[in-house]
Write a protein that holds these residues in place. Structure first.
Motif, mmCIF file in Angstrom:
data_model
loop_
_atom_site.group_PDB
_atom_site.id
_atom_site.type_symbol
_atom_site.label_atom_id
_atom_site.label_comp_id
_atom_site.label_asym_id
_atom_site.label_seq_id
_atom_site.Cartn_x
_atom_site.Cartn_y
_atom_site.Cartn_z
ATOM 1 N N VAL A 148 40.654 50.424 52.561
ATOM 2 C CA VAL A 148 40.480 49.120 53.196
ATOM 3 C C VAL A 148 41.790 48.579 53.756
ATOM 4 O O VAL A 148 41.817 47.494 54.316
ATOM 5 C CB VAL A 148 39.850 48.096 52.209
ATOM 6 N N GLY A 149 42.875 49.330 53.576
ATOM 7 C CA GLY A 149 44.155 48.903 54.121
ATOM 8 C C GLY A 149 44.809 47.778 53.360
ATOM 9 O O GLY A 149 45.662 47.081 53.895
ATOM 10 N N LEU A 150 44.418 47.563 52.133
ATOM 11 C CA LEU A 150 45.002 46.492 51.320
ATOM 12 C C LEU A 150 45.633 47.060 50.050
ATOM 13 O O LEU A 150 45.583 46.445 48.995
ATOM 14 C CB LEU A 150 43.932 45.450 50.974
ATOM 15 N N GLU A 151 46.222 48.219 50.179
ATOM 16 C CA GLU A 151 46.789 48.896 49.012
ATOM 17 C C GLU A 151 47.961 48.133 48.402
ATOM 18 O O GLU A 151 48.319 48.351 47.245
ATOM 19 C CB GLU A 151 47.222 50.323 49.382
ATOM 20 N N HIS A 152 48.562 47.214 49.144
ATOM 21 C CA HIS A 152 49.690 46.429 48.648
ATOM 22 C C HIS A 152 49.255 45.323 47.679
ATOM 23 O O HIS A 152 50.083 44.727 47.007
ATOM 24 C CB HIS A 152 50.467 45.827 49.819
ATOM 25 N N LEU A 153 47.960 45.075 47.599
ATOM 26 C CA LEU A 153 47.426 44.038 46.712
ATOM 27 C C LEU A 153 46.891 44.662 45.427
ATOM 28 O O LEU A 153 46.522 45.837 45.419
ATOM 29 C CB LEU A 153 46.297 43.285 47.418
ATOM 30 N N PRO A 154 46.832 43.884 44.334
ATOM 31 C CA PRO A 154 46.239 44.417 43.095
ATOM 32 C C PRO A 154 44.804 44.877 43.354
ATOM 33 O O PRO A 154 43.968 44.105 43.823
ATOM 34 C CB PRO A 154 46.267 43.223 42.135
ATOM 35 N N GLN A 155 44.529 46.129 43.079
ATOM 36 C CA GLN A 155 43.235 46.720 43.435
ATOM 37 C C GLN A 155 42.066 46.078 42.701
ATOM 38 O O GLN A 155 40.975 45.992 43.256
ATOM 39 C CB GLN A 155 43.273 48.233 43.225
ATOM 40 N N GLU A 156 42.260 45.606 41.468
ATOM 41 C CA GLU A 156 41.144 44.951 40.788
ATOM 42 C C GLU A 156 40.747 43.669 41.511
ATOM 43 O O GLU A 156 39.576 43.309 41.572
ATOM 44 C CB GLU A 156 41.453 44.681 39.308
ATOM 45 N N ARG A 157 41.711 42.988 42.110
ATOM 46 C CA ARG A 157 41.402 41.783 42.884
ATOM 47 C C ARG A 157 40.707 42.156 44.195
ATOM 48 O O ARG A 157 39.799 41.460 44.649
ATOM 49 C CB ARG A 157 42.674 40.982 43.177
ATOM 50 N N VAL A 158 41.135 43.227 44.824
ATOM 51 C CA VAL A 158 40.499 43.682 46.064
ATOM 52 C C VAL A 158 39.040 44.047 45.784
ATOM 53 O O VAL A 158 38.135 43.673 46.537
ATOM 54 C CB VAL A 158 41.264 44.874 46.686
ATOM 55 N N ILE A 159 38.804 44.750 44.678
ATOM 56 C CA ILE A 159 37.436 45.127 44.295
ATOM 57 C C ILE A 159 36.593 43.878 44.039
ATOM 58 O O ILE A 159 35.447 43.785 44.502
ATOM 59 C CB ILE A 159 37.448 46.059 43.071
ATOM 60 N N ALA A 160 37.148 42.905 43.315
ATOM 61 C CA ALA A 160 36.411 41.666 43.037
ATOM 62 C C ALA A 160 36.106 40.925 44.331
ATOM 63 O O ALA A 160 34.977 40.457 44.543
ATOM 64 C CB ALA A 160 37.202 40.781 42.083
ATOM 65 N N ALA A 161 37.096 40.814 45.218
ATOM 66 C CA ALA A 161 36.889 40.111 46.486
ATOM 67 C C ALA A 161 35.857 40.834 47.345
ATOM 68 O O ALA A 161 34.993 40.192 47.956
ATOM 69 C CB ALA A 161 38.217 39.985 47.235
ATOM 70 N N LEU A 162 35.922 42.150 47.382
ATOM 71 C CA LEU A 162 34.952 42.921 48.156
ATOM 72 C C LEU A 162 33.548 42.729 47.594
ATOM 73 O O LEU A 162 32.593 42.492 48.332
ATOM 74 C CB LEU A 162 35.330 44.403 48.155
ATOM 75 N N THR A 163 33.424 42.812 46.287
ATOM 76 C CA THR A 163 32.124 42.637 45.629
ATOM 77 C C THR A 163 31.523 41.280 45.977
ATOM 78 O O THR A 163 30.363 41.177 46.389
ATOM 79 C CB THR A 163 32.281 42.771 44.104
ATOM 80 N N LEU A 164 32.322 40.232 45.826
ATOM 81 C CA LEU A 164 31.820 38.882 46.086
ATOM 82 C C LEU A 164 31.534 38.663 47.570
ATOM 83 O O LEU A 164 30.590 37.951 47.926
ATOM 84 C CB LEU A 164 32.814 37.845 45.563
ATOM 85 N N THR A 165 32.309 39.283 48.433
ATOM 86 C CA THR A 165 32.077 39.163 49.871
ATOM 87 C C THR A 165 30.761 39.824 50.266
ATOM 88 O O THR A 165 29.995 39.282 51.078
ATOM 89 C CB THR A 165 33.247 39.782 50.661
ATOM 90 N N LEU A 166 30.487 40.984 49.684
ATOM 91 C CA LEU A 166 29.217 41.657 49.960
ATOM 92 C C LEU A 166 28.040 40.817 49.480
ATOM 93 O O LEU A 166 27.038 40.658 50.192
ATOM 94 C CB LEU A 166 29.181 43.033 49.294
ATOM 95 N N VAL A 167 28.156 40.278 48.279
ATOM 96 C CA VAL A 167 27.084 39.440 47.729
ATOM 97 C C VAL A 167 26.879 38.213 48.614
ATOM 98 O O VAL A 167 25.745 37.857 48.958
ATOM 99 C CB VAL A 167 27.397 39.043 46.273
ATOM 100 N N LYS A 168 27.970 37.573 49.009
ATOM 101 C CA LYS A 168 27.857 36.388 49.856
ATOM 102 C C LYS A 168 27.206 36.740 51.193
ATOM 103 O O LYS A 168 26.331 36.010 51.673
ATOM 104 C CB LYS A 168 29.229 35.767 50.082
ATOM 105 N N GLY A 169 27.600 37.863 51.788
ATOM 106 C CA GLY A 169 27.018 38.277 53.058
ATOM 107 C C GLY A 169 25.523 38.502 52.965
ATOM 108 O O GLY A 169 24.756 38.068 53.834
#
Length: 195
Positions: A148-169
């Motif tokens: 996802v091109g966000l390797e510089h960020l904590p991956q557990e946060r990226v996973i949480a944000a992705l999960t919640l974004t999918l649910v919201k969508g």
């Protein structure tokens, strides 16, 4: 998913999830589902109840000033708000987590979310709700593996944000799925806290 261990209890995780999902609510049907869900989980309170407003416009113990301005703006404000912990530092930490997840989600949305949301929506519509958590986990894993091109960020946060974004969508398109997906997310993040 123990990666969000700083959230501790299921109630705190539910509060962060609901705060994330409420941000930038785009449809009234989705907004109504969010308000109903918040009430059912006892995560919201009526902000216009008599106990919350002081007659003289003084500063309340939670830092809000009340006056006739509050009444004038009441039609522009939601009638409920999230019930953050009374400990202001803890509440600020939880709000900061939700805001950080929204910032990551904004970056994700610009990159990969539209396709993943469509995939998730298609998969859950063709299967029983007991399998939704698995579909959610599979789609998050698929997107993360594709990069996802966000390797510089904590991956557990990226996973949480992705999960919640999918649910919201998905829930913005089909609000009636909110409760079941909300529970799937709680179970995905922390299996012993799901309702």
């Amino acid at each position: 998913m123990d990666d969000l261990g700083s959230l501790g209890s299921g109630e705190k995780a539910a509060l962060v999830i609901l705060a994330f999902l409420q941000a930038d609510c785009r449809t009234s049907a989705y907004g109504e589902e969010l308000l109903s869900l918040g009430k059912d989980f006892n995560l919201t309170r009526d902000v216009h109840s008599p106990g919350d407003l002081l007659e003289d416009g003084d500063l309340e113990t939670d830092g809000h000033v009340t006056s006739c301005i509050t009444a004038a703006l009441s039609d522009m404000q939601p009638s409920v708000e999230l019930q953050w912990p009374r400990n202001h530092a803890e509440a600020a930490d939880l709000q900061q987590i939700a805001e950080g997840l929204r910032e990551i989600a904004d970056q994700l949305e610009r990159r990969v979310v539209a396709e993943a949301t469509l995939n998730l929506s298609r998969n859950i519509s063709a299967s029983p709700s007991e399998e939704w958590k698995d579909h959610l986990a599979w789609e998050v894993d698929r997107v993360m593996k594709s990069g996802v091109g966000l390797e510089h960020l904590p991956q557990e946060r990226v996973i949480a944000a992705l999960t919640l974004t999918l649910v919201k969508g998905v829930c913005e398109q089909t609000p009636r799925l909110l409760r079941t997906l909300f529970n799937a997310v709680l179970q995905y993040f922390n299996p012993e806290t799901a309702r």
